[in-house]
Design a protein around this motif. Structure first.
Motif, PDB file in Angstrom:
ATOM      1  N   CYS A  22       0.822  -1.214   0.000  1.00  0.00           N
ATOM      2  CA  CYS A  22       0.000   0.000   0.000  1.00  0.00           C
ATOM      3  C   CYS A  22       0.853   1.259   0.000  1.00  0.00           C
ATOM      4  O   CYS A  22       0.442   2.299  -0.514  1.00  0.00           O
ATOM      5  N   ARG A  23       2.032   1.160   0.580  1.00  0.00           N
ATOM      6  CA  ARG A  23       2.881   2.339   0.728  1.00  0.00           C
ATOM      7  C   ARG A  23       3.222   2.966  -0.615  1.00  0.00           C
ATOM      8  O   ARG A  23       3.282   4.187  -0.738  1.00  0.00           O
ATOM      9  N   GLY A  24       3.464   2.151  -1.628  1.00  0.00           N
ATOM     10  CA  GLY A  24       3.789   2.693  -2.949  1.00  0.00           C
ATOM     11  C   GLY A  24       2.628   3.479  -3.534  1.00  0.00           C
ATOM     12  O   GLY A  24       2.815   4.559  -4.107  1.00  0.00           O
ATOM     13  N   MET A  25       1.406   2.951  -3.402  1.00  0.00           N
ATOM     14  CA  MET A  25       0.230   3.651  -3.922  1.00  0.00           C
ATOM     15  C   MET A  25      -0.022   4.926  -3.118  1.00  0.00           C
ATOM     16  O   MET A  25      -0.338   5.969  -3.695  1.00  0.00           O
ATOM     17  N   LEU A  26       0.142   4.856  -1.810  1.00  0.00           N
ATOM     18  CA  LEU A  26      -0.040   6.043  -0.979  1.00  0.00           C
ATOM     19  C   LEU A  26       0.971   7.116  -1.364  1.00  0.00           C
ATOM     20  O   LEU A  26       0.618   8.291  -1.491  1.00  0.00           O
ATOM     21  N   ASP A  27       2.209   6.719  -1.581  1.00  0.00           N
ATOM     22  CA  ASP A  27       3.250   7.659  -1.989  1.00  0.00           C
ATOM     23  C   ASP A  27       2.884   8.323  -3.318  1.00  0.00           C
ATOM     24  O   ASP A  27       3.030   9.531  -3.472  1.00  0.00           O
ATOM     25  N   LEU A  28       2.390   7.542  -4.258  1.00  0.00           N
ATOM     26  CA  LEU A  28       2.005   8.081  -5.561  1.00  0.00           C
ATOM     27  C   LEU A  28       0.842   9.066  -5.426  1.00  0.00           C
ATOM     28  O   LEU A  28       0.881  10.173  -5.957  1.00  0.00           O
ATOM     29  N   LEU A  29      -0.198   8.680  -4.700  1.00  0.00           N
ATOM     30  CA  LEU A  29      -1.384   9.529  -4.587  1.00  0.00           C
ATOM     31  C   LEU A  29      -1.145  10.762  -3.719  1.00  0.00           C
ATOM     32  O   LEU A  29      -1.789  11.789  -3.917  1.00  0.00           O
ATOM     33  N   ALA A  30      -0.223  10.673  -2.766  1.00  0.00           N
ATOM     34  CA  ALA A  30       0.057  11.813  -1.897  1.00  0.00           C
ATOM     35  C   ALA A  30       0.982  12.827  -2.567  1.00  0.00           C
ATOM     36  O   ALA A  30       1.184  13.917  -2.036  1.00  0.00           O
ATOM     37  N   ASN A  31       1.516  12.496  -3.712  1.00  0.00           N
ATOM     38  CA  ASN A  31       2.377  13.413  -4.453  1.00  0.00           C
ATOM     39  C   ASN A  31       1.535  14.556  -5.017  1.00  0.00           C
ATOM     40  O   ASN A  31       0.481  14.328  -5.619  1.00  0.00           O
ATOM     41  N   LYS A  32       2.009  15.768  -4.820  1.00  0.00           N
ATOM     42  CA  LYS A  32       1.267  16.953  -5.264  1.00  0.00           C
ATOM     43  C   LYS A  32       0.881  16.877  -6.736  1.00  0.00           C
ATOM     44  O   LYS A  32      -0.280  17.093  -7.101  1.00  0.00           O
ATOM     45  N   TRP A  33       1.847  16.565  -7.604  1.00  0.00           N
ATOM     46  CA  TRP A  33       1.570  16.574  -9.039  1.00  0.00           C
ATOM     47  C   TRP A  33       0.636  15.442  -9.438  1.00  0.00           C
ATOM     48  O   TRP A  33      -0.199  15.618 -10.334  1.00  0.00           O
ATOM     49  N   SER A  34       0.740  14.300  -8.789  1.00  0.00           N
ATOM     50  CA  SER A  34      -0.188  13.197  -9.081  1.00  0.00           C
ATOM     51  C   SER A  34      -1.609  13.598  -8.726  1.00  0.00           C
ATOM     52  O   SER A  34      -2.538  13.400  -9.522  1.00  0.00           O
ATOM     53  N   ALA A  35      -1.782  14.153  -7.531  1.00  0.00           N
ATOM     54  CA  ALA A  35      -3.120  14.555  -7.087  1.00  0.00           C
ATOM     55  C   ALA A  35      -3.707  15.618  -8.006  1.00  0.00           C
ATOM     56  O   ALA A  35      -4.898  15.574  -8.337  1.00  0.00           O
ATOM     57  N   LEU A  36      -2.868  16.552  -8.447  1.00  0.00           N
ATOM     58  CA  LEU A  36      -3.359  17.605  -9.330  1.00  0.00           C
ATOM     59  C   LEU A  36      -3.649  17.078 -10.735  1.00  0.00           C
ATOM     60  O   LEU A  36      -4.627  17.498 -11.370  1.00  0.00           O
ATOM     61  N   ALA A  37      -2.820  16.167 -11.230  1.00  0.00           N
ATOM     62  CA  ALA A  37      -3.069  15.590 -12.562  1.00  0.00           C
ATOM     63  C   ALA A  37      -4.368  14.798 -12.566  1.00  0.00           C
ATOM     64  O   ALA A  37      -5.165  14.898 -13.506  1.00  0.00           O
ATOM     65  N   ILE A  38      -4.602  14.020 -11.530  1.00  0.00           N
ATOM     66  CA  ILE A  38      -5.851  13.264 -11.424  1.00  0.00           C
ATOM     67  C   ILE A  38      -7.031  14.232 -11.399  1.00  0.00           C
ATOM     68  O   ILE A  38      -8.027  14.033 -12.089  1.00  0.00           O
ATOM     69  N   GLY A  39      -6.908  15.307 -10.647  1.00  0.00           N
ATOM     70  CA  GLY A  39      -7.975  16.309 -10.598  1.00  0.00           C
ATOM     71  C   GLY A  39      -8.228  16.955 -11.945  1.00  0.00           C
ATOM     72  O   GLY A  39      -9.374  17.168 -12.338  1.00  0.00           O
ATOM     73  N   ALA A  40      -7.163  17.258 -12.659  1.00  0.00           N
ATOM     74  CA  ALA A  40      -7.308  17.895 -13.974  1.00  0.00           C
ATOM     75  C   ALA A  40      -8.003  16.972 -14.961  1.00  0.00           C
ATOM     76  O   ALA A  40      -8.680  17.439 -15.885  1.00  0.00           O
ATOM     77  N   LEU A  41      -7.852  15.663 -14.778  1.00  0.00           N
ATOM     78  CA  LEU A  41      -8.450  14.696 -15.705  1.00  0.00           C
ATOM     79  C   LEU A  41      -9.870  14.283 -15.307  1.00  0.00           C
ATOM     80  O   LEU A  41     -10.491  13.490 -16.012  1.00  0.00           O
ATOM     81  N   GLU A  42     -10.379  14.818 -14.213  1.00  0.00           N
ATOM     82  CA  GLU A  42     -11.741  14.464 -13.781  1.00  0.00           C
ATOM     83  C   GLU A  42     -12.793  14.856 -14.812  1.00  0.00           C
ATOM     84  O   GLU A  42     -13.807  14.179 -14.949  1.00  0.00           O
ATOM     85  N   GLU A  43     -12.558  15.935 -15.516  1.00  0.00           N
ATOM     86  CA  GLU A  43     -13.539  16.429 -16.492  1.00  0.00           C
ATOM     87  C   GLU A  43     -13.505  15.674 -17.810  1.00  0.00           C
ATOM     88  O   GLU A  43     -14.402  15.802 -18.614  1.00  0.00           O
ATOM     89  N   GLY A  44     -12.437  14.921 -18.047  1.00  0.00           N
ATOM     90  CA  GLY A  44     -12.329  14.180 -19.292  1.00  0.00           C
ATOM     91  C   GLY A  44     -10.903  14.162 -19.804  1.00  0.00           C
ATOM     92  O   GLY A  44     -10.004  14.745 -19.195  1.00  0.00           O
ATOM     93  N   PRO A  45     -10.695  13.498 -20.944  1.00  0.00           N
ATOM     94  CA  PRO A  45      -9.347  13.347 -21.500  1.00  0.00           C
ATOM     95  C   PRO A  45      -8.709  14.683 -21.857  1.00  0.00           C
ATOM     96  O   PRO A  45      -9.387  15.623 -22.261  1.00  0.00           O
ATOM     97  N   LEU A  46      -7.384  14.738 -21.682  1.00  0.00           N
ATOM     98  CA  LEU A  46      -6.619  15.921 -22.059  1.00  0.00           C
ATOM     99  C   LEU A  46      -5.334  15.494 -22.754  1.00  0.00           C
ATOM    100  O   LEU A  46      -4.774  14.442 -22.446  1.00  0.00           O
ATOM    101  N   ARG A  47      -4.870  16.334 -23.637  1.00  0.00           N
ATOM    102  CA  ARG A  47      -3.566  16.125 -24.261  1.00  0.00           C
ATOM    103  C   ARG A  47      -2.487  16.667 -23.326  1.00  0.00           C
ATOM    104  O   ARG A  47      -2.766  17.429 -22.398  1.00  0.00           O
ATOM    105  N   PHE A  48      -1.239  16.278 -23.604  1.00  0.00           N
ATOM    106  CA  PHE A  48      -0.115  16.654 -22.767  1.00  0.00           C
ATOM    107  C   PHE A  48      -0.032  18.170 -22.571  1.00  0.00           C
ATOM    108  O   PHE A  48       0.097  18.659 -21.448  1.00  0.00           O
ATOM    109  N   GLY A  49      -0.106  18.920 -23.659  1.00  0.00           N
ATOM    110  CA  GLY A  49       0.006  20.382 -23.580  1.00  0.00           C
ATOM    111  C   GLY A  49      -1.090  21.007 -22.735  1.00  0.00           C
ATOM    112  O   GLY A  49      -0.846  21.935 -21.960  1.00  0.00           O
TER     113      GLY A  49
END
Length: 124
Positions: A22-49
């Motif tokens: 579980c520690r690896g998944m917690l580390d990934l999800l607790a990362n600022k950029w991971s949490a923000l990227a997941i949030g940005a994708l809540e509305e739907g697919p996005l391209r890299f840019g």
């Protein structure tokens, strides 16, 4: 599916166990950029840019690393469309959608309570 923690003491995962996966998944999800990227994708697919513009302050290198980690964990799907130039989109997988719920609540809590925090924060 749940498996035994390496200690063999539990039939379920226990994030407090030193060797629990579980520690690896917690580390990934607790990362600022991971949490923000997941949030940005809540509305739907996005391209890299579009993702990079949404996540103000993230470098292309860090965004690439973050997306690879999220994809490797099964939280996002990467779709390549054969076009010139290549068209790549990122979107939440079903697992990513389930992770987005508590992360959204955390983001909302932070936005509502940041002014009440007494600890100094460092600039991003």
């Amino acid at each position: 599916m749940s498996t035994r923690c390496p200690t063999g003491q539990h039939d379920h995962h226990d994030v407090y166990e030193a060797q629990c996966p579980c520690r690896g998944m917690l580390d990934l999800l607790a990362n600022k950029w991971s949490a923000l990227a997941i949030g940005a994708l809540e509305e739907g697919p996005l391209r890299f840019g579009a993702l990079q513009r949404r996540l103000q302050g993230i470098s292309p290198k860090v965004l690439t690393q973050t997306l690879r980690r999220l994809e490797g964990a099964g939280l996002i799907d990467r779709t390549v469309y054969p076009a010139v130039p290549l068209h790549v989109e990122y979107e939440l997988s079903p697992l990513g959608h389930s992770a987005s719920v508590p992360l959204k609540n955390l983001r909302l809590w932070v936005e509502e309570n940041v002014d009440l925090a007494t600890a100094p924060t460092k600039p991003v």
